[in-house]
Design an enzyme around this catalytic site. Sequence first.
Site, PDB file in Angstrom:
ATOM      1  N   SER A  85      11.040  -3.855  -0.738  1.00 37.33           N
ATOM      2  CA  SER A  85      12.377  -4.336  -0.703  1.00 37.33           C
ATOM      3  C   SER A  85      12.569  -5.469   0.110  1.00 37.33           C
ATOM      4  O   SER A  85      12.895  -5.199   1.221  1.00 37.33           O
ATOM      5  CB  SER A  85      13.388  -3.399  -0.899  1.00 37.33           C
ATOM      6  OG  SER A  85      14.575  -4.035  -0.962  1.00 37.33           O
ATOM      7  N   GLU A  86      12.099  -6.704   0.136  1.00 34.34           N
ATOM      8  CA  GLU A  86      12.354  -7.912   1.240  1.00 34.34           C
ATOM      9  C   GLU A  86      13.835  -7.831   1.655  1.00 34.34           C
ATOM     10  O   GLU A  86      14.094  -8.307   2.754  1.00 34.34           O
ATOM     11  CB  GLU A  86      11.723  -9.119   0.612  1.00 34.34           C
ATOM     12  CG  GLU A  86      10.219  -9.259   0.588  1.00 34.34           C
ATOM     13  CD  GLU A  86       9.599  -8.438  -0.364  1.00 34.34           C
ATOM     14  OE1 GLU A  86       8.346  -8.169  -0.471  1.00 34.34           O
ATOM     15  OE2 GLU A  86      10.343  -8.146  -1.412  1.00 34.34           O
TER      16      GLU A  86
ATOM     17  N   PRO B 239      13.234 -12.880  -2.524  1.00 39.83           N
ATOM     18  CA  PRO B 239      14.498 -11.839  -2.394  1.00 39.83           C
ATOM     19  C   PRO B 239      15.312 -11.610  -1.271  1.00 39.83           C
ATOM     20  O   PRO B 239      16.324 -10.902  -1.342  1.00 39.83           O
ATOM     21  CB  PRO B 239      13.628 -10.560  -2.655  1.00 39.83           C
ATOM     22  CG  PRO B 239      12.440 -10.924  -3.590  1.00 39.83           C
ATOM     23  CD  PRO B 239      12.094 -12.269  -2.822  1.00 39.83           C
TER      24      PRO B 239
ATOM     25  N   ALA C 269       4.440 -15.180   2.713  1.00 38.28           N
ATOM     26  CA  ALA C 269       5.624 -16.027   2.796  1.00 38.28           C
ATOM     27  C   ALA C 269       6.290 -16.087   1.368  1.00 38.28           C
ATOM     28  O   ALA C 269       7.309 -16.320   1.272  1.00 38.28           O
ATOM     29  CB  ALA C 269       5.419 -17.275   3.342  1.00 38.28           C
ATOM     30  N   ASP C 270       5.482 -15.908   0.280  1.00 40.46           N
ATOM     31  CA  ASP C 270       5.894 -16.269  -1.093  1.00 40.46           C
ATOM     32  C   ASP C 270       6.983 -15.154  -1.367  1.00 40.46           C
ATOM     33  O   ASP C 270       7.772 -15.149  -2.291  1.00 40.46           O
ATOM     34  CB  ASP C 270       4.604 -16.253  -1.909  1.00 40.46           C
ATOM     35  CG  ASP C 270       3.472 -17.035  -1.579  1.00 40.46           C
ATOM     36  OD1 ASP C 270       3.138 -16.805  -0.386  1.00 40.46           O
ATOM     37  OD2 ASP C 270       3.200 -17.899  -2.348  1.00 40.46           O
ATOM     38  N   TYR C 271       6.873 -14.019  -0.673  1.00 37.26           N
ATOM     39  CA  TYR C 271       7.726 -13.015  -0.848  1.00 37.26           C
ATOM     40  C   TYR C 271       9.145 -12.722  -0.347  1.00 37.26           C
ATOM     41  O   TYR C 271       9.979 -12.072  -0.553  1.00 37.26           O
ATOM     42  CB  TYR C 271       7.209 -11.622  -0.559  1.00 37.26           C
ATOM     43  CG  TYR C 271       5.833 -11.276  -1.220  1.00 37.26           C
ATOM     44  CD1 TYR C 271       5.344 -11.759  -2.127  1.00 37.26           C
ATOM     45  CD2 TYR C 271       5.120 -10.060  -0.863  1.00 37.26           C
ATOM     46  CE1 TYR C 271       4.063 -11.526  -2.752  1.00 37.26           C
ATOM     47  CE2 TYR C 271       3.678  -9.829  -1.415  1.00 37.26           C
ATOM     48  CZ  TYR C 271       3.420 -10.354  -2.271  1.00 37.26           C
ATOM     49  OH  TYR C 271       2.166 -10.072  -2.808  1.00 37.26           O
TER      50      TYR C 271
ATOM     51  N   HIS D  62       0.706 -15.995  -3.566  1.00 37.21           N
ATOM     52  CA  HIS D  62       0.176 -15.687  -2.102  1.00 37.21           C
ATOM     53  C   HIS D  62      -0.098 -16.615  -1.355  1.00 37.21           C
ATOM     54  O   HIS D  62      -0.738 -16.507  -0.373  1.00 37.21           O
ATOM     55  CB  HIS D  62      -0.836 -14.606  -2.152  1.00 37.21           C
ATOM     56  CG  HIS D  62      -0.549 -13.348  -3.161  1.00 37.21           C
ATOM     57  ND1 HIS D  62      -0.526 -13.377  -4.358  1.00 37.21           N
ATOM     58  CD2 HIS D  62      -0.262 -11.948  -2.617  1.00 37.21           C
ATOM     59  CE1 HIS D  62      -0.377 -12.045  -4.760  1.00 37.21           C
ATOM     60  NE2 HIS D  62      -0.321 -11.261  -3.870  1.00 37.21           N
TER      61      HIS D  62
ATOM     62  N   GLN E 216       5.146  -9.467   3.860  1.00 31.17           N
ATOM     63  CA  GLN E 216       3.534  -9.487   3.573  1.00 31.17           C
ATOM     64  C   GLN E 216       3.190 -10.914   3.373  1.00 31.17           C
ATOM     65  O   GLN E 216       1.826 -11.193   3.812  1.00 31.17           O
ATOM     66  CB  GLN E 216       3.231  -8.680   2.699  1.00 31.17           C
ATOM     67  CG  GLN E 216       1.930  -7.934   2.794  1.00 31.17           C
ATOM     68  CD  GLN E 216       1.821  -6.754   1.878  1.00 31.17           C
ATOM     69  OE1 GLN E 216       1.917  -7.046   0.668  1.00 31.17           O
ATOM     70  NE2 GLN E 216       1.837  -5.667   2.506  1.00 31.17           N
TER      71      GLN E 216
END
Length: 334
Positions: free
Chosen positions: A56-57, A86, A81-83, A126, A79
Amino acid sequence: MTMIQALRSAMDVMMERDPNVVIFGQDVGYFGGVFRCTEGLQAKYGKSRVFDAPISEGGIVGAAVGMAAYGLRPVVEIQFADYFYPASDQIVSEAARLRYRSAGDFTAPLTIRMPCGGGIYGGQTHSQSPEALFTHVCGIRTVMPSNPVDAKGLLIASIENDDPVIFLEPKRLYNGPFDGHHDRPIVPWSKHALGEVPEGYYSLPLDSAAVFRPGKDLTVLAYGTMVWVCEAAAQETGIDAEIIDLRTLWPLDLHTIVESVKKTGRCVVVHEATRTSGFGAELVSLVQEHCFYHLEAPIERVAGWDTPYPHALEWAYFPGPERVGQAFKRAMED
């Protein structure tokens, strides 16, 4: 040290110096992170200071903002940068604005580490380079090192800083420099690239670029992996390029940029991210504003294509020495 070792050393140094430094994120505890940047830190400092978080970013960054506001110095890992998307509301609406909206009563001294860029065939989810999205937000600093020596000093400075810092880590540089040509991201470190990374404490200013390669023919503005690609292009073309490693994208060391362009009269801007509205557009604009009467040729810009990030064709997506070298030659022809 590799960049991974240098980053781990920075966190180790700061956790030993400051009991308020805590590290958390997805898999950063027992596992040591997906790239092993935090390996061994939980065993050394305990589960109350280095711990795993749910997937849960938004929750990770939101918790970090609260911790930072009340005296801790959290270092969280997204984890990839794409994540971060949120967590964008927590970064933009909370962390970046906390000092201003509280009239200085609260600050948000948190560091958000994010592996960025391509080189691992991670595809669209990713491999992104979203630095321009962060530089547009007032109240946060954006950092991207190109080598282990800088990575450690900049991460220590980020953790000590009283404002939120987005710390972007190019994955292709984690275990060695990029040779710029072949379908292999890692080659042995050159002496200059590795350097001697001090094991103890040191920090670097978060508003200072570095002259990575002195030159007189043209100025190259780059950061992260592209610094090494530009070095390869300069060697291949024989053009005496002065490569400026920005290191901190915002606040930007405009003085170093302007002095270099005024000296060379030519400028090439290189970044891995998508071209349109990338950070290179801001750099081109600033050079135009401050160096117009010193320019001998139009400013060149080399970047990723305006397409979704390809999976199997990623090495054709981001700039390589050949494409960068062509820009060097165009700048020299005018």
